[in-house]
Motif scaffolding. Structure first.
Motif, PDB file in Angstrom:
ATOM      1  N   LEU A 236      -7.857 -12.914   2.818  1.00  0.00           N
ATOM      2  CA  LEU A 236      -8.338 -11.608   3.537  1.00  0.00           C
ATOM      3  C   LEU A 236      -7.367 -11.427   4.486  1.00  0.00           C
ATOM      4  O   LEU A 236      -6.898 -10.193   4.846  1.00  0.00           O
ATOM      5  N   ILE A 237      -7.122 -12.548   5.374  1.00  0.00           N
ATOM      6  CA  ILE A 237      -6.467 -12.365   6.603  1.00  0.00           C
ATOM      7  C   ILE A 237      -5.117 -11.784   6.421  1.00  0.00           C
ATOM      8  O   ILE A 237      -4.455 -10.926   6.938  1.00  0.00           O
ATOM      9  N   ILE A 238      -4.296 -12.524   5.374  1.00  0.00           N
ATOM     10  CA  ILE A 238      -2.870 -11.957   5.013  1.00  0.00           C
ATOM     11  C   ILE A 238      -2.965 -10.345   4.478  1.00  0.00           C
ATOM     12  O   ILE A 238      -2.148  -9.770   5.017  1.00  0.00           O
ATOM     13  N   PHE A 239      -3.739 -10.257   3.816  1.00  0.00           N
ATOM     14  CA  PHE A 239      -3.909  -8.816   3.099  1.00  0.00           C
ATOM     15  C   PHE A 239      -4.342  -7.933   4.384  1.00  0.00           C
ATOM     16  O   PHE A 239      -3.536  -6.942   4.382  1.00  0.00           O
ATOM     17  N   LEU A 240      -5.055  -8.158   5.221  1.00  0.00           N
ATOM     18  CA  LEU A 240      -5.229  -7.216   6.218  1.00  0.00           C
ATOM     19  C   LEU A 240      -3.907  -7.250   7.291  1.00  0.00           C
ATOM     20  O   LEU A 240      -3.854  -6.132   7.707  1.00  0.00           O
ATOM     21  N   LEU A 241      -3.428  -8.140   7.457  1.00  0.00           N
ATOM     22  CA  LEU A 241      -2.388  -8.304   8.223  1.00  0.00           C
ATOM     23  C   LEU A 241      -1.420  -7.274   7.736  1.00  0.00           C
ATOM     24  O   LEU A 241      -0.763  -6.590   8.451  1.00  0.00           O
ATOM     25  N   MET A 242      -1.053  -7.534   6.388  1.00  0.00           N
ATOM     26  CA  MET A 242      -0.089  -6.468   5.749  1.00  0.00           C
ATOM     27  C   MET A 242      -0.390  -5.399   5.799  1.00  0.00           C
ATOM     28  O   MET A 242       0.592  -4.482   5.791  1.00  0.00           O
ATOM     29  N   PHE A 243      -1.850  -5.158   5.611  1.00  0.00           N
ATOM     30  CA  PHE A 243      -2.104  -3.635   5.897  1.00  0.00           C
ATOM     31  C   PHE A 243      -1.940  -3.073   7.017  1.00  0.00           C
ATOM     32  O   PHE A 243      -1.784  -1.867   7.339  1.00  0.00           O
ATOM     33  N   ILE A 244      -2.376  -3.905   8.245  1.00  0.00           N
ATOM     34  CA  ILE A 244      -2.209  -3.341   9.543  1.00  0.00           C
ATOM     35  C   ILE A 244      -0.998  -3.465  10.172  1.00  0.00           C
ATOM     36  O   ILE A 244      -0.553  -2.656  11.263  1.00  0.00           O
ATOM     37  N   LEU A 245       0.125  -4.137   9.459  1.00  0.00           N
ATOM     38  CA  LEU A 245       1.315  -4.046   9.894  1.00  0.00           C
ATOM     39  C   LEU A 245       1.862  -2.476   9.857  1.00  0.00           C
ATOM     40  O   LEU A 245       1.638  -1.891   8.996  1.00  0.00           O
ATOM     41  N   PRO A 246       2.524  -2.199  11.266  1.00  0.00           N
ATOM     42  CA  PRO A 246       3.064  -0.763  10.974  1.00  0.00           C
ATOM     43  C   PRO A 246       4.353  -0.871  10.105  1.00  0.00           C
ATOM     44  O   PRO A 246       4.737  -1.668   9.991  1.00  0.00           O
ATOM     45  N   GLY A 247       4.324   0.422   9.648  1.00  0.00           N
ATOM     46  CA  GLY A 247       5.474   0.804   8.788  1.00  0.00           C
ATOM     47  C   GLY A 247       4.885   0.810   7.357  1.00  0.00           C
ATOM     48  O   GLY A 247       3.785   0.303   7.016  1.00  0.00           O
ATOM     49  N   ASP A 248       5.862   1.436   6.611  1.00  0.00           N
ATOM     50  CA  ASP A 248       5.425   1.867   5.324  1.00  0.00           C
ATOM     51  C   ASP A 248       6.085   1.113   4.400  1.00  0.00           C
ATOM     52  O   ASP A 248       7.221   1.476   4.257  1.00  0.00           O
ATOM     53  N   PRO A 249       5.522   0.501   3.299  1.00  0.00           N
ATOM     54  CA  PRO A 249       6.294  -0.244   2.249  1.00  0.00           C
ATOM     55  C   PRO A 249       7.047   0.809   1.639  1.00  0.00           C
ATOM     56  O   PRO A 249       8.257   0.308   1.036  1.00  0.00           O
TER      57      PRO A 249
ATOM     58  N   HIS B  55       3.416   2.275  -6.892  1.00  0.00           N
ATOM     59  CA  HIS B  55       3.172   0.966  -6.521  1.00  0.00           C
ATOM     60  C   HIS B  55       1.736   0.849  -6.211  1.00  0.00           C
ATOM     61  O   HIS B  55       1.229  -0.393  -5.725  1.00  0.00           O
ATOM     62  N   GLY B  56       1.013   1.839  -6.439  1.00  0.00           N
ATOM     63  CA  GLY B  56      -0.312   1.515  -6.119  1.00  0.00           C
ATOM     64  C   GLY B  56      -0.711   1.221  -4.467  1.00  0.00           C
ATOM     65  O   GLY B  56      -1.805   0.586  -4.196  1.00  0.00           O
ATOM     66  N   LEU B  57       0.055   1.960  -3.708  1.00  0.00           N
ATOM     67  CA  LEU B  57      -0.131   1.514  -2.267  1.00  0.00           C
ATOM     68  C   LEU B  57      -1.112   2.902  -1.735  1.00  0.00           C
ATOM     69  O   LEU B  57      -1.092   2.923  -0.500  1.00  0.00           O
ATOM     70  N   ASP B  58      -1.468   3.758  -2.445  1.00  0.00           N
ATOM     71  CA  ASP B  58      -2.240   4.880  -1.889  1.00  0.00           C
ATOM     72  C   ASP B  58      -3.506   4.586  -2.000  1.00  0.00           C
ATOM     73  O   ASP B  58      -4.211   5.375  -1.345  1.00  0.00           O
ATOM     74  N   LYS B  59      -4.076   3.341  -2.745  1.00  0.00           N
ATOM     75  CA  LYS B  59      -5.347   3.215  -2.620  1.00  0.00           C
ATOM     76  C   LYS B  59      -5.764   2.677  -1.156  1.00  0.00           C
ATOM     77  O   LYS B  59      -5.039   1.814  -0.605  1.00  0.00           O
ATOM     78  N   PRO B  60      -7.308   2.534  -1.004  1.00  0.00           N
ATOM     79  CA  PRO B  60      -7.662   1.880   0.204  1.00  0.00           C
ATOM     80  C   PRO B  60      -7.587   0.507   0.037  1.00  0.00           C
ATOM     81  O   PRO B  60      -7.475  -0.107  -1.006  1.00  0.00           O
ATOM     82  N   TRP B  61      -7.484  -0.076   1.174  1.00  0.00           N
ATOM     83  CA  TRP B  61      -7.099  -1.622   1.264  1.00  0.00           C
ATOM     84  C   TRP B  61      -8.075  -2.297   0.515  1.00  0.00           C
ATOM     85  O   TRP B  61      -7.548  -3.382  -0.460  1.00  0.00           O
ATOM     86  N   TYR B  62      -9.549  -2.028   0.333  1.00  0.00           N
ATOM     87  CA  TYR B  62     -10.350  -3.012  -0.283  1.00  0.00           C
ATOM     88  C   TYR B  62     -10.009  -2.734  -1.767  1.00  0.00           C
ATOM     89  O   TYR B  62     -10.357  -3.760  -2.410  1.00  0.00           O
ATOM     90  N   VAL B  63      -9.782  -1.480  -2.362  1.00  0.00           N
ATOM     91  CA  VAL B  63      -9.440  -1.644  -3.682  1.00  0.00           C
ATOM     92  C   VAL B  63      -8.405  -2.329  -3.893  1.00  0.00           C
ATOM     93  O   VAL B  63      -8.188  -2.933  -5.001  1.00  0.00           O
ATOM     94  N   GLN B  64      -7.291  -2.232  -3.155  1.00  0.00           N
ATOM     95  CA  GLN B  64      -5.969  -2.910  -3.384  1.00  0.00           C
ATOM     96  C   GLN B  64      -6.187  -4.629  -3.283  1.00  0.00           C
ATOM     97  O   GLN B  64      -5.813  -5.297  -4.125  1.00  0.00           O
TER      98      GLN B  64
END
Lengths: 313, 540, 307
Positions: free
Chosen positions: A21-34, A55-64
């Motif tokens: 969860l922490i890594i996922f959230l970290l990667m999500f709040i990381l500024p910048g767009d994959p 790449h499925g990056l358009d979904k909200p974080w909890y879905v991902q």
């Protein structure tokens, strides 16, 4: 015993969940767009949108996150966004390099650390003791990447006897310098702990009894003292393996070692969440497993400790 | 003095460009044993050990980063290619090509008997398939935009069509391409690897893993990719354009240039990138085996045209341009691995203008302009921050330029960002003074001016948000212009307008930084910073 | 394991009469103290250099661009040579000390504030709070330290303040775990029970009775972790995600030196030495503190003396 292991493994589940969860959230709040990282030129909003979608990056974080965890349960670590390869394949390429290097470093740590510690405890206040104490103190304070650079200058550039970077054809010569650099600080700690542990044991009653019985000093040290003194040392060495794999980034950077630390580091910079997740998760597995193994062996070596007794502290 | 210096440097450069691009097999320097001089006849055979960093992909449809292109160039061939020395357009798989009247449609006649590495002949239909694949939504190619002039591109991108409407196979050997607009230099653009044909059956066989098993029509066939270790390719014996000399090219993969360079010095590599900071010593040591040639790329500082204080203040923008002594920086910080910019379009692009740049280092002029800009002696200048992305020594250049600007009282802070956030922040105008580079996709002036300065690209490749309707019109006009001389004139005019508007501060043009082994012959490092290994041979 | 004596008086123990080996023991203690004093002197010098940097070396020599002075070896003019932008390395070392001092002290202070609070809460309250806090800490231990620091820096962006936050954010877990254990050990002591019996509130019990007695291991750990924080800052800057140039940082200087290892080795010798000596200072002080304050080790050395 098996109940103990089962309980420990159960306890590990929230930690692993927390880590994901922490890594996922970290990667999500990381500024910048994959998506932006993938497109070097011509990055119009429409192009970025379609890349994100692909790449499925358009979904909200909890879905991902949910999707990731679901796949993970089925043993699927996902696909690298940048390299379009299964994360597990990338890990298979790099973990062996890391583990091999860590194993060599661990061997150095154990052999040199223990020998230095024992000698300095047995020959207390001798020249050797002072030498060991002094050098371990300095090594503890040493920035590992500077030590690594000094090794490169001396062995590589000045004397030219050892390769100073990469792993070339994989021969042992490539391992020497990175392993020494990686092991340096840990070796110093091992020596220090061995020394104090030895000192403690040497003065216990049973050792004195053994001495009183007229056993030779050598026999006393090797047969009785060492065995008991090494218990805490082995614990620490065991736990170090995880650390040697995970925190080797600096060594890997200086020596261009194709290890996993650097892969994770680059994946953070390149905004490649699946690789960061996969790489770190495997590390955490290893870490938890080692912890468990160490605890079991600890109890095995030292009958005074009951399985239920030892708290994580 | 500096003007003279830069002029002589330019002349020197042009000389290099025209004379020294091809490094022939240097005659052995020491013949003191009375040896016969080595035969200059190309020798067949041998494995070439080439330097490479881990590519992202070898799939032509995704070829954008230079690492992948190094290999893609050998595996794939396209309709056209560029003359290695002059960058002029030459034929490859196409025998000839013809435009219609207004250059809005092009007909390519293909050579017969061109074979894919799997043995099947490559025909016009393969181009239709391959180009449609790049454009299609499912492929999600990062470089699909190269195909955007082709009719039906948008439908493909949006998933409304599977086949590019504008590409038609008239017969096996005739390919007709209709464009959305007139584009006289369209044939030049199809030299980009993304336009290379790939065999449908292989794509269907491998799916996403095609990148690990690429098949093309190039002079070398793919053998193996061991990630982070090596990529090996071998001579394709059925190559339509004459067999290569080398048996194999083994691209050794390195994590950094330093390591690779050590391997080169140990004799384990036949070519290598020279790490920054070692250019001069390498030149001293290896002489003409160090290939420091002009490259098609510009390193610049952009000024956001829609943000204070740059907005509506051309004097301030010019002042910065005058404050920078480019040659000192390229000479010291870059050790000559770059050359002071003399405009926007670098030397080596057909049609480039030598003395385009109006701004030579001139401190009094910079101060004067600063005063005209409303900030006499730097007074009243708002807090400025120069952004750069961390790594690759950009911080060094920024610090040097910061010090130079301070001499004329233009003071600013510098701030490094990692690449992942950097572009976002420029796009969102959070950073309004920034470093960027532009490397050519194809050797045309259009490839520098259109993406970077046409208003339709504002916020994408036009990071300064430069919007000038005059420039927009002229860019469109130039694309339509079929007369080469007139077209070049137009582009030079556009370059001049943009320079006068001082929307960017050109700093330097890139150079190739390669070094090759002693027995490497006929090795050319092109201005696109790649090499066609099909011409290379090893003397023994 | 020995428990902390209620009234722990160093001098008393030291003045205890001992056997014939007493002289040797005193010598050892002195030597140890000598090492610790050496550490203290190093730290004092470091702090002085950081404070008086403008007096020792002008800032303009530490930053900027001097094309004429590039890569000069150490000489009378530049006692540690110059770097690839012609800047004086001595001046950069002097100014770089500020970064190290600030990060070292502030990051650990930050970690202490969170860590002590969390540790006290977990140790004293127990139950859910304990489980929650310690499981969270476990997550931090499982994640490799340097990777965590990089991740946090990537989120916050480079800069001195962010380095302080990043290190503090990671450091708290270690402090919390240590303090919790120590609080648990102290909690069961009679005087705490007594205080509770006479109706002292939690805050008072923690501040007056537990904190002073449980803090010892944390003090030793903190001295050590100031050193660790300095190395971590250097490492982050070395990787390019630490403090922001042109601000001189020892880690950056080492990173800069890599390309010039063979041509200008002085670029790497001096910053590395500066880090080593500084961290050594903190390690020695931590060692000294532990020998003085940690009863376990003290007890051990007494064993030895008697034997």
């Amino acid at each position: 015993m098996s109940r103990y292991i089962a309980r420990r493994l159960l306890q590990a589940i929230p930690v692993i969940l927390g880590v994901t969860l922490i890594i996922f959230l970290l990667m999500f709040i990381l500024p910048g767009d994959p998506a932006r990282m993938l497109v070097q030129k011509g990055a119009s909003p429409e192009v970025l949108e379609s890349i994100r979608e692909a790449h499925g990056l358009d979904k909200p974080w909890y879905v991902q996150y949910g999707k990731y965890m679901w796949n993970l349960l089925q043993g699927d670590f996902g696909t690298s966004i940048r390299y379009r390869r299964p994360v597990l394949d990338i890990m298979k390429d790099h973990y062996p390099n890391s583990i091999r290097l860590a194993a060599v470093a661990l061997a150095i740590e154990a052999v040199i650390g223990i020998i230095a510690g024992v000698i300095s405890a047995v020959k207390r206040r001798s020249f050797l003791d002072i030498l060991v104490t002094l050098s371990t103190t300095i090594l503890v304070a040493m920035p590992i990447f500077w030590f690594a650079m000094l090794l490169q200058v001396v062995f590589g550039l000045k004397w030219g006897i050892l390769p100073i970077s990469g792993m070339g054809d994989g021969s042992w010569r490539y391992y020497v310098l990175p392993a020494i650099a990686l092991a340096s600080v840990h070796t110093a700690y091992t020596a220090r702990i061995t020394r104090s542990s030895m000192l403690e044991v040497i003065n216990q009653d049973y050792i004195r009894t053994a001495r009183a019985k007229g056993l030779s000093e050598k026999k006393v040290i090797l047969k009785h003292a060492l065995r008991n003194a090494l218990i805490p040392v082995i614990t620490i060495i065991g736990l170090d393996l995880g650390g040697l794999i995970g925190s080797a980034i600096l060594t890997e950077t200086v020596f261009s070692w194709p290890g996993v630390g650097r892969v994770i580091y680059l994946a953070i910079l390149q905004r490649d969440p699946p690789v960061v997740m996969g790489g770190t998760l495997i590390l955490v597995f290893i870490f938890i497993l080692l912890n468990l193994l160490v605890d079991i062996s600890y109890a095995y070596l030292d009958p005074r400790i009951k399985f239920e007794g030892r708290k994580v502290d | 003095m500096p003007r003279k210096f830069i002029l002589s440097l330019t002349i020197f450069l042009v000389l290099i460009l025209t004379v020294a691009l091809v490094v022939g097999c240097a005659p052995k320097e020491k013949v003191d044993k009375g040896e016969e001089s080595v035969s200059e006849e190309p020798v067949k055979g041998g494995t070439f050990n080439a330097f490479l960093m881990e590519p992202v992909t070898l799939d032509a449809a995704h070829s954008q980063e230079s690492e992948g292109i190094q290999v893609a160039k050998q595996i794939y061939d396209g309709l056209v290619d560029y003359e290695p020395e002059t960058m002029e357009l030459t034929a490859a798989m196409a025998e000839s090509w013809e435009p219609n009247e207004d250059a809005s449609a092009w007909t390519f006649t293909l050579k017969k008997g061109v074979k894919f590495h799997n043995g099947r002949e490559c025909k016009a239909e393969d181009f239709v398939y391959s180009w449609s694949r790049v454009a299609s939504k499912d492929t999600a190619s990062e470089v699909a935009y190269h195909l955007s002039p082709i009719k039906g591109f948008n439908d493909c991108q949006e998933g409304k069509a599977d086949i590019l409407e504008g590409v038609k196979a008239i017969d096996d050997y005739t390919l007709e391409v209709s464009l959305e607009y007139s584009y006289a230099e369209f044939p030049v653009t199809v030299g980009h690897p993304v336009f290379s044909p790939v065999p449908k059956e292989e794509i269907e066989k491998w799916g996403d893993e095609f990148s690990e098993h690429p098949v093309g029509t190039g002079p070398f066939a793919f053998v193996e990719w061991k990630h982070d270790q090596h990529i090996t390719i071998e001579r394709f014996n059925n190559y339509y354009d004459g067999e290569a000399y080398l048996d194999k090219v083994a691209f050794k993969i390195f994590a950094d240039e330093e390591t690779a360079f050590l391997e080169f010095e140990a004799g384990n590599l036949d070519d290598c990138q020279i790490p920054l900071g070692r250019i001069k010593e390498t030149q001293d040591k290896y002489g003409e085996r160090a290939l420091i040639n002009p490259m098609l790329g510009i390193y610049y500082y952009g000024l956001n045209m829609e943000a204070e204080p740059w907005k509506d203040n051309v004097e301030l923008r010019k002042a910065i341009n005058y404050a920078i002594h480019r040659a000192i920086i390229t000479d010291t910080v870059w050790e000559g691995s770059r050359v002071a910019a003399t405009g926007i379009v670098p030397a080596g692009i057909p049609g480039f203008k030598e003395d385009a740049m109006p701004y030579m280092f001139d401190q009094p002029k910079a101060r004067e302009l600063l005063e005209e800009a409303g900030y006499p002696g730097g007074k009243g200048l708002p807090e400025l921050v120069l952004g750069y992305n961390t790594g690759a020594g950009h911080d060094k250049v920024a610090q040097a330029i910061q010090a130079q600007a301070e001499e004329v009282d233009i003071e600013f802070d510098i701030a490094g960002y990692e690449w992942g956030t950097y572009l976002d922040k420029i796009q969102s105008k959070e950073i309004t003074f920034f470093r960027l580079g532009w490397l050519a996709d194809y050797p045309t002036m259009d490839n520098f001016l259109y993406p970077m300065f046409h208003s339709e690209n504002a916020g994408a490749d036009n990071m300064t948000y430069y919007k000038n309707s005059d420039v927009d019109e002229k860019l469109i006009e130039a694309r339509k212009e079929t007369d080469e001389a007139k077209r070049r004139e137009l582009y030079q005019e556009i370059e001049q307008i943009v320079l006068e508007d001082a929307t960017i501060v050109p700093i330097a043009f890139y150079k190739t930084n390669r070094v090759i082994g002693e027995n490497v012959c006929a090795y050319t490092r092109t201005a696109m910073d790649d090499t066609s290994y099909e011409f290379v041979w090893l003397s023994k | 394991m020995a428990k902390l004596p209620e009234e722990f008086n160093l001098e008393e123990i030291d003045q205890e009469p001992r056997g014939t080996t007493l002289k040797r023991e005193i010598l050892v203690t002195l030597r140890k103290n000598k090492m610790a004093s050496f550490g203290l002197i190093v730290i004092a010098i470091l702090v002085l250099v950081a404070i008086f940097a403008p007096v020792i070396a002008p800032y303009k020599n530490a930053v900027g661009f001097y094309p004429e002075e590039i890569l000069k070896p150490p000489s009378v003019e530049h006692m540690m040579g110059t770097d690839d932008l012609g800047r004086d390395i001595f001046a950069r070392i002097v100014w770089g000390s500020r970064v190290s001092v600030e990060v070292g002290i502030l990051a650990v202070a930050f970690g202490l504030i969170i860590g002590l609070f969390m540790g006290a809460l977990a140790g004293y309250k127990g139950g859910m709070a304990d489980t929650l806090i310690m499981r969270t800490a476990d997550v931090f231990f499982a994640f490799p330290y340097i990777l965590g620091a990089i991740a946090v820096m990537t989120i916050l962006g480079p800069g001195l303040e962010n380095v302080i936050i990043a290190i503090g954010v990671l450091e708290w877990a270690y402090i919390a775990r240590l303090f919790r254990g120590s609080v648990l050990a102290t909690k069961v002591n009679d005087y705490v029970e007594a205080a509770r019996a006479i109706g002292a509130d939690d805050k008072r019990i923690i501040m007056k009775h537990i904190l002073p007695n449980a803090i010892t291991p944390v003090i030793v750990y903190s001295a050590m972790s100031v050193g660790t924080a300095i190395i971590t800052e250097a490492a982050l800057s070395f990787l390019g995600v630490g403090v922001q140039p042109p601000r001189p940082s020892w880690g950056w200087m080492l990173s800069d030196s890599r390309a010039f290892m063979s041509r200008a080795p002085w670029m790497m010798y001096f910053p590395g030495l500066a880090i080593l000596v500084t961290v050594l200072g903190f390690v020695l002080v931590a060692d000294g503190l532990r020998d003085m304050l940690d009863p376990r080790l003290k007890g051990m050395s007494e064993h030895v003396t008697r034997g």
